[in-house]
Design a protein around this motif. Structure first.
Motif, PDB file in Angstrom:
ATOM      1  N   SER A 195      45.754  84.750  66.040  1.00 31.30           N
ATOM      2  CA  SER A 195      44.215  84.547  66.024  1.00 31.30           C
ATOM      3  C   SER A 195      43.001  85.325  65.811  1.00 31.30           C
ATOM      4  CB  SER A 195      44.711  85.990  67.869  1.00 31.30           C
ATOM      5  OG  SER A 195      43.200  86.818  68.314  1.00 31.30           O
ATOM      6  N   PHE A 196      42.027  84.909  65.725  1.00 30.94           N
ATOM      7  CA  PHE A 196      40.908  85.666  65.366  1.00 30.94           C
ATOM      8  C   PHE A 196      40.251  85.903  65.426  1.00 30.94           C
ATOM      9  CE2 PHE A 196      42.439  82.063  62.467  1.00 30.94           C
ATOM     10  CZ  PHE A 196      43.230  82.418  61.429  1.00 30.94           C
ATOM     11  N   VAL A 197      39.331  87.067  64.971  1.00 34.41           N
ATOM     12  CA  VAL A 197      38.773  88.098  66.199  1.00 34.41           C
ATOM     13  C   VAL A 197      37.469  89.028  64.630  1.00 34.41           C
ATOM     14  CG1 VAL A 197      37.805  90.488  66.992  1.00 34.41           C
ATOM     15  CG2 VAL A 197      40.560  88.817  67.456  1.00 34.41           C
ATOM     16  N   TYR A 198      36.550  88.343  65.517  1.00 34.36           N
ATOM     17  CA  TYR A 198      34.626  88.314  64.303  1.00 34.36           C
ATOM     18  C   TYR A 198      34.410  89.261  64.749  1.00 34.36           C
ATOM     19  CZ  TYR A 198      35.644  84.614  62.593  1.00 34.36           C
ATOM     20  OH  TYR A 198      37.051  83.376  61.717  1.00 34.36           O
ATOM     21  N   VAL A 199      34.023  90.860  64.483  1.00 37.34           N
ATOM     22  CA  VAL A 199      33.441  91.589  64.782  1.00 37.34           C
ATOM     23  C   VAL A 199      32.025  92.016  64.120  1.00 37.34           C
ATOM     24  CG1 VAL A 199      33.384  94.558  65.347  1.00 37.34           C
ATOM     25  CG2 VAL A 199      35.184  93.123  65.067  1.00 37.34           C
ATOM     26  N   ILE A 200      30.939  91.458  64.703  1.00 37.80           N
ATOM     27  CA  ILE A 200      29.698  91.552  64.172  1.00 37.80           C
ATOM     28  C   ILE A 200      29.096  93.286  64.349  1.00 37.80           C
ATOM     29  CG2 ILE A 200      27.211  90.467  64.467  1.00 37.80           C
ATOM     30  CD1 ILE A 200      29.147  88.427  64.745  1.00 37.80           C
ATOM     31  N   PHE A 201      28.745  93.632  63.301  1.00 34.68           N
ATOM     32  CA  PHE A 201      27.681  95.771  63.494  1.00 34.68           C
ATOM     33  C   PHE A 201      26.634  94.420  63.845  1.00 34.68           C
ATOM     34  CE2 PHE A 201      32.063  96.198  62.046  1.00 34.68           C
ATOM     35  CZ  PHE A 201      32.202  97.683  62.976  1.00 34.68           C
ATOM     36  N   LYS A 202      25.094  95.852  63.938  1.00 37.70           N
ATOM     37  CA  LYS A 202      24.249  95.968  64.200  1.00 37.70           C
ATOM     38  C   LYS A 202      23.811  96.250  63.088  1.00 37.70           C
ATOM     39  CE  LYS A 202      24.199  98.342  68.654  1.00 37.70           C
ATOM     40  NZ  LYS A 202      23.984  98.924  69.171  1.00 37.70           N
ATOM     41  N   ASP A 203      22.571  95.158  62.308  1.00 36.47           N
ATOM     42  CA  ASP A 203      21.438  95.483  61.037  1.00 36.47           C
ATOM     43  C   ASP A 203      21.407  97.240  60.756  1.00 36.47           C
ATOM     44  OD1 ASP A 203      21.353  92.886  60.925  1.00 36.47           O
ATOM     45  OD2 ASP A 203      19.647  92.493  61.659  1.00 36.47           O
ATOM     46  N   GLY A 204      21.802  96.914  59.375  1.00 34.20           N
ATOM     47  CA  GLY A 204      21.606  97.893  59.074  1.00 34.20           C
ATOM     48  C   GLY A 204      23.161  99.005  58.967  1.00 34.20           C
ATOM     49  N   THR A 205      23.791  98.766  59.496  1.00 36.50           N
ATOM     50  CA  THR A 205      25.646  99.481  59.819  1.00 36.50           C
ATOM     51  C   THR A 205      25.864  98.979  58.442  1.00 36.50           C
ATOM     52  OG1 THR A 205      25.209  98.762  61.883  1.00 36.50           O
ATOM     53  CG2 THR A 205      27.768  99.061  60.769  1.00 36.50           C
ATOM     54  N   ASP A 206      26.325 100.165  57.516  1.00 36.75           N
ATOM     55  CA  ASP A 206      27.296 100.539  56.145  1.00 36.75           C
ATOM     56  C   ASP A 206      28.318  99.507  56.227  1.00 36.75           C
ATOM     57  OD1 ASP A 206      27.554 101.683  53.368  1.00 36.75           O
ATOM     58  OD2 ASP A 206      29.231 102.573  54.604  1.00 36.75           O
ATOM     59  N   LEU A 207      28.706  98.899  55.065  1.00 38.31           N
ATOM     60  CA  LEU A 207      29.951  97.481  55.505  1.00 38.31           C
ATOM     61  C   LEU A 207      30.910  98.669  55.097  1.00 38.31           C
ATOM     62  CD1 LEU A 207      30.492  95.179  55.063  1.00 38.31           C
ATOM     63  CD2 LEU A 207      30.548  94.667  52.838  1.00 38.31           C
TER      64      LEU A 207
ATOM     65  N   PRO B 246      52.381  93.053  71.325  1.00 31.37           N
ATOM     66  CA  PRO B 246      53.853  92.543  71.172  1.00 31.37           C
ATOM     67  C   PRO B 246      54.130  93.030  69.821  1.00 31.37           C
ATOM     68  CG  PRO B 246      51.841  90.706  72.292  1.00 31.37           C
ATOM     69  CD  PRO B 246      51.254  91.841  70.899  1.00 31.37           C
ATOM     70  N   GLN B 247      55.793  93.110  70.292  1.00 33.90           N
ATOM     71  CA  GLN B 247      56.595  93.282  68.710  1.00 33.90           C
ATOM     72  C   GLN B 247      56.157  91.840  68.254  1.00 33.90           C
ATOM     73  OE1 GLN B 247      61.005  93.944  70.057  1.00 33.90           O
ATOM     74  NE2 GLN B 247      60.950  94.141  67.671  1.00 33.90           N
ATOM     75  N   GLY B 248      56.536  92.244  66.969  1.00 34.49           N
ATOM     76  CA  GLY B 248      55.748  91.447  65.132  1.00 34.49           C
ATOM     77  C   GLY B 248      54.499  91.456  64.786  1.00 34.49           C
ATOM     78  N   VAL B 249      53.243  91.515  66.017  1.00 34.56           N
ATOM     79  CA  VAL B 249      52.379  91.194  65.737  1.00 34.56           C
ATOM     80  C   VAL B 249      51.952  92.294  64.858  1.00 34.56           C
ATOM     81  CG1 VAL B 249      49.546  90.288  66.531  1.00 34.56           C
ATOM     82  CG2 VAL B 249      51.779  90.510  67.604  1.00 34.56           C
ATOM     83  N   THR B 250      51.552  91.969  63.913  1.00 32.11           N
ATOM     84  CA  THR B 250      50.806  92.859  62.866  1.00 32.11           C
ATOM     85  C   THR B 250      49.797  92.261  62.396  1.00 32.11           C
ATOM     86  OG1 THR B 250      52.938  93.519  61.850  1.00 32.11           O
ATOM     87  CG2 THR B 250      50.819  94.853  60.802  1.00 32.11           C
ATOM     88  N   PRO B 251      47.625  92.962  63.202  1.00 28.07           N
ATOM     89  CA  PRO B 251      46.847  92.919  63.037  1.00 28.07           C
ATOM     90  C   PRO B 251      46.021  93.585  61.530  1.00 28.07           C
ATOM     91  CG  PRO B 251      46.896  94.402  64.521  1.00 28.07           C
ATOM     92  CD  PRO B 251      47.669  94.250  64.613  1.00 28.07           C
ATOM     93  N   THR B 252      45.994  92.668  61.172  1.00 26.40           N
ATOM     94  CA  THR B 252      44.972  92.737  59.734  1.00 26.40           C
ATOM     95  C   THR B 252      43.674  92.503  59.187  1.00 26.40           C
ATOM     96  OG1 THR B 252      45.951  91.081  58.229  1.00 26.40           O
ATOM     97  CG2 THR B 252      47.061  92.609  58.095  1.00 26.40           C
ATOM     98  N   LEU B 253      42.492  93.556  58.234  1.00 30.83           N
ATOM     99  CA  LEU B 253      41.602  93.597  58.191  1.00 30.83           C
ATOM    100  C   LEU B 253      41.276  92.046  57.617  1.00 30.83           C
ATOM    101  CD1 LEU B 253      38.327  94.526  58.598  1.00 30.83           C
ATOM    102  CD2 LEU B 253      38.947  95.768  56.763  1.00 30.83           C
ATOM    103  N   GLY B 254      40.815  91.575  57.506  1.00 35.28           N
ATOM    104  CA  GLY B 254      40.099  90.196  56.393  1.00 35.28           C
ATOM    105  C   GLY B 254      39.258  90.701  55.448  1.00 35.28           C
ATOM    106  N   PRO B 255      39.351  89.512  54.227  1.00 34.16           N
ATOM    107  CA  PRO B 255      38.225  90.013  53.241  1.00 34.16           C
ATOM    108  C   PRO B 255      36.345  90.008  53.868  1.00 34.16           C
ATOM    109  CG  PRO B 255      39.148  87.885  52.790  1.00 34.16           C
ATOM    110  CD  PRO B 255      39.956  88.153  54.262  1.00 34.16           C
ATOM    111  N   ASP B 256      36.165  90.791  52.782  1.00 34.59           N
ATOM    112  CA  ASP B 256      34.349  90.699  53.188  1.00 34.59           C
ATOM    113  C   ASP B 256      33.688  89.945  53.430  1.00 34.59           C
ATOM    114  OD1 ASP B 256      32.325  91.615  53.712  1.00 34.59           O
ATOM    115  OD2 ASP B 256      31.791  92.734  51.755  1.00 34.59           O
ATOM    116  N   ALA B 257      33.201  89.663  54.452  1.00 36.54           N
ATOM    117  CA  ALA B 257      32.606  87.984  54.751  1.00 36.54           C
ATOM    118  C   ALA B 257      31.509  87.761  55.199  1.00 36.54           C
ATOM    119  CB  ALA B 257      33.796  87.601  55.382  1.00 36.54           C
ATOM    120  N   THR B 258      30.970  88.615  54.602  1.00 34.98           N
ATOM    121  CA  THR B 258      29.216  89.148  54.760  1.00 34.98           C
ATOM    122  C   THR B 258      27.659  88.337  53.880  1.00 34.98           C
ATOM    123  OG1 THR B 258      28.987  90.929  53.543  1.00 34.98           O
ATOM    124  CG2 THR B 258      29.660  91.815  55.783  1.00 34.98           C
ATOM    125  N   GLY B 259      26.780  88.207  54.175  1.00 35.49           N
ATOM    126  CA  GLY B 259      25.814  87.685  52.701  1.00 35.49           C
ATOM    127  C   GLY B 259      26.030  88.774  51.693  1.00 35.49           C
TER     128      GLY B 259
END
Length: 129
Positions: A38-50, A69-82
């Motif tokens: 699963s991939f989740v992309y979170v887009i913040f409002k303009d001007g939000t500090d990275l 569920p057991q065995g699921v460990t969500p992690t934050l991916g690399p910075d993928a902004t402009g």
């Protein structure tokens, strides 16, 4: 791993998206479910500090860790902004003297190293074959 996309969607993607969309300054949270991931992309409002935004995502991920569920460990991916996107260019032969393989050779053996060394002047825009 090994879970169907429907199961991933209902047990992982949906809870993550609904949690992230409620975070402060989030404009959009999008989830994509596929076989085993699963991939989740979170887009913040303009001007939000990275860095503030990334710490909010980490905070919300840690809150959800026990609800997934057991065995699921969500992690934050690399910075993928402009912010990390420094330069984009296209090599165009306006004179039609060079074929694509010659342009690619120039890119691979010369231009990429000039760009990587930061020795390219502002005249790069005038570079025309």
């Amino acid at each position: 791993m090994g879970r169907s996309p429907d199961l991933i969607e209902s047990q992982i993607t949906y809870p993550l998206v609904t949690a992230m969309v409620s975070a402060p300054k989030v404009s959009v949270a999008r989830g994509f479910s596929m076989f085993g991931m699963s991939f989740v992309y979170v887009i913040f409002k303009d001007g939000t500090d990275l860095y503030w935004a990334r710490s909010r995502v980490n905070e919300y991920l840690s809150k959800l860790a026990g609800q997934l569920p057991q065995g699921v460990t969500p992690t934050l991916g690399p910075d993928a902004t402009g912010v990390g996107w420094v330069f984009q260019y296209a090599l165009v032969d306006k004179s039609n003297h060079y074929d694509l393989s010659e342009i690619k050779t120039f890119q691979d053996w010369y231009l990429r190293y000039w760009l990587a060394s930061f020795q390219v002047s502002q005249r790069l825009q005038a570079l025309v074959f």
